[in-house]
Design an enzyme around this catalytic site. Structure first.
Site, PDB file in Angstrom:
ATOM      1  N   ASP A 238       0.976  -1.106  -0.051  1.00 46.22           N
ATOM      2  CA  ASP A 238      -0.136   0.109   0.218  1.00 46.22           C
ATOM      3  C   ASP A 238       0.905   1.211  -0.111  1.00 46.22           C
ATOM      4  OD1 ASP A 238      -3.097   1.023   0.623  1.00 46.22           O
ATOM      5  OD2 ASP A 238      -1.477   2.188   1.802  1.00 46.22           O
ATOM      6  N   LEU A 239       0.646   2.189  -0.855  1.00 44.35           N
ATOM      7  CA  LEU A 239       1.388   3.456  -1.042  1.00 44.35           C
ATOM      8  C   LEU A 239       1.039   4.283   0.053  1.00 44.35           C
ATOM      9  CD1 LEU A 239       1.506   3.869  -4.876  1.00 44.35           C
ATOM     10  CD2 LEU A 239       3.218   2.622  -3.429  1.00 44.35           C
ATOM     11  N   ASP A 281      -4.458   2.161  -4.669  1.00 47.07           N
ATOM     12  CA  ASP A 281      -2.889   2.345  -4.477  1.00 47.07           C
ATOM     13  C   ASP A 281      -2.301   0.922  -3.980  1.00 47.07           C
ATOM     14  OD1 ASP A 281      -3.959   2.751  -2.060  1.00 47.07           O
ATOM     15  OD2 ASP A 281      -2.452   4.394  -1.502  1.00 47.07           O
TER      16      ASP A 281
END
Length: 367
Positions: A238-239, A281
Site C-alpha cells: 500500500d502506497l 494504490d
C-alpha cells in the site's frame, strides 16, 4: 483495438468493384471485336450498337473508377449487363449468351446489394428470358442465322469462350472479396477475444494483472508449495502519501505514480513472480518458490527502496513510500486467507511508522 466499421466494409466492396472493372475493361477489348465479327455470318445487327456502347461505358468506368461511388459503378455495370443480355436475347435467342449475362449481372449486384434485391433481379431475369422464349417459340422473333450455321462458326465459339471466362473470373473475384472479408472478420474476432481476455485479466491503467489473476497465482503457489514441500509468499503493498499527491497535483499525477510504481515492481521481481494491482494504490506480489522467509524479506526491502525514489512528472517531483505486509504459504490454506493475512501485516507496518515491511504473525490484526 482494431474495429471493423461500415466504412471498412464499403472499402472492401469498392476494391472488389474496381477489380471487376479492370477485368471487364480487359475482356471488352477482346469480347467486343469478337462479337462484332459475327457480322461475317449474320450481317450488321442492332445488338451490335448495344455491345459497342456498353464496351465504351465499361472502359470509361475503369478509367474513372477511383472517382466514382460504389453504387454508381455497380448500378452502371448492372445496367450495361442487363442491356447486353436483353439485346442478345432479342437478336439471337438461344444462340446468344444473354442468359450468362443475366447471371453475371446478378453477381455484380451482390457486391453492393442484399441477397433479397439480387433475388428480385433474378426473378426479373427469368421472366425476361421466359418472354423471349415465348416470342421465339411463336415465331414473333427469329435469329438472324440458322443454329447449325452459327454453331459451326469460329465466331460463336470465341464469344462462348470469352463470356464464360468472364463469368468464371467474376465468380473468382466475388469469392475473393468474400474470403478477404471473412479473414478480416476472423482477425477482428481474434483481436477482440485478446482484448476481452486482457480486460478480464489485467488492470487497465497499469497493465498489471488484476486481483482475479493474483488470486489464481496464489492458489497455484499454495498448491505447488504443498505438493513439493517448498515455500512461497505474498507481499501486500500500500502506497504511503498517495492521497496527498492526488489532492495536490491532480489525478493525472496520481495515475503517473501508479504507472511508475507498477513499472518498478515489475522490473524488480523475478520472471516467475506475479505483480498485480488489486485496486486504488494497493498491489500484490506473489513470490514463487522462495527458499525462506529471509528471501521474501530481502525482496520486500528491495521494493521499498525502489518505490521511495522520487520521479518527475510535469516538472513536479513526486515521492511516495510503501508499507508492505508479507505472508507465507505456511500461514494459510487458501488465497483469500493469505491475502487477508498479508493485508494485516501491511497495516502492522503502517502502525510502526510506514515505509517498511512487516512479516505476518499471529499478533497482526487489521486496523
Amino acid at each position: 483495438m482494431m474495429r471493423f466499421t461500415q466504412l471498412d466494409m464499403e472499402s472492401f466492396r469498392d476494391k472488389s468493384a474496381n477489380r471487376l472493372l479492370l477485368l471487364a475493361a480487359l475482356l471488352v477489348c477482346i469480347a467486343v471485336p469478337a462479337t462484332l465479327s459475327r457480322y461475317l455470318i449474320s450481317g450488321w445487327q442492332f445488338s451490335f450498337y448495344v455491345y459497342i456502347g456498353s464496351g465504351l461505358f465499361v472502359i470509361a468506368l475503369a478509367v474513372l473508377r477511383h472517382r466514382l461511388s460504389l453504387k454508381f459503378k455497380i448500378n452502371t455495370l448492372a445496367t450495361i449487363g442487363t442491356s447486353v443480355a436483353i439485346a442478345a436475347l432479342a437478336n439471337w435467342g438461344l444462340l446468344s449468351n444473354g442468359m450468362i449475362w443475366f447471371v453475371i449481372t446478378g453477381f455484380i449486384l451482390m457486391i453492393a446489394y442484399t441477397s433479397r434485391l439480387v433475388l428480385l433481379y433474378m426473378l426479373f431475369a427469368v421472366s425476361t428470358m421466359t418472354l423471349f422464349a415465348w416470342l421465339f417459340y411463336t415465331g414473333a422473333l427469329k435469329p438472324p442465322v440458322e443454329a447449325n450455321q452459327f454453331a459451326s462458326s469460329h465466331v460463336a465459339w470465341i464469344n462462348a469462350i470469352v463470356s464464360n471466362m468472364f463469368s468464371l473470373m467474376l465468380i473468382m473475384i466475388h469469392f475473393s472479396y468474400l474470403k478477404e472479408y471473412q479473414q478480416q472478420l476472423i482477425s477482428l474476432l481474434e483481436e477482440q477475444n485478446q482484448e476481452i481476455s486482457r480486460l478480464a485479466n489485467h488492470d487497465n491503467l497499469t497493465g498489471l494483472h488484476n486481483l482475479r489473476v493474483g488470486k489464481d497465482r496464489i492458489t497455484q503457489a499454495i498448491t505447488f508449495s504443498r505438493r513439493n514441500k517448498t515455500m512461497a509468499a505474498v507481499i501486500f503493498i500500500d502506497l504511503d502519501g498517495f492521497k496527498e499527491i492526488n489532492d495536490q497535483h491532480g489525478h493525472d499525477a496520481g495515475d503517473a505514480v501508479l504507472i511508475e510504481t507498477a513499472h518498478r515492481l515489475s522490473h524488480n521481481v523475478r520472471e516467475v513472480d506475479t505483480v498485480a494491482r488489486i485496486g486504488g494504490d494497493e498491489f500484490l506480489v506473489v513470490l514463487q518458490e522462495i527458499s525462506s522467509a529471509t528471501a521474501a524479506v530481502a525482496i520486500a526491502e528491495k521494493l521499498i527502496n525502489k518505490i521511495k525514489v522520487p520521479f518527475i512528472h510535469e516538472n513536479n517531483t513526486l515521492s511516495v513510500t510503501a508499507s508492505l505486509g508479507i505472508a507465507l504459504t505456511s500461514d494459510a490454506q487458501a488465497a483469500e486467507e493469505l491475502i487477508k493475512k498479508a493485508d494485516s501485516a501491511m497495516y502492522q507496518a503502517k502502525r510502526q511508522g510506514k515505509n517498511r515491511y512487516a512479516l505476518f504473525s499471529s499478533g497482526c490484526s487489521a486496523a
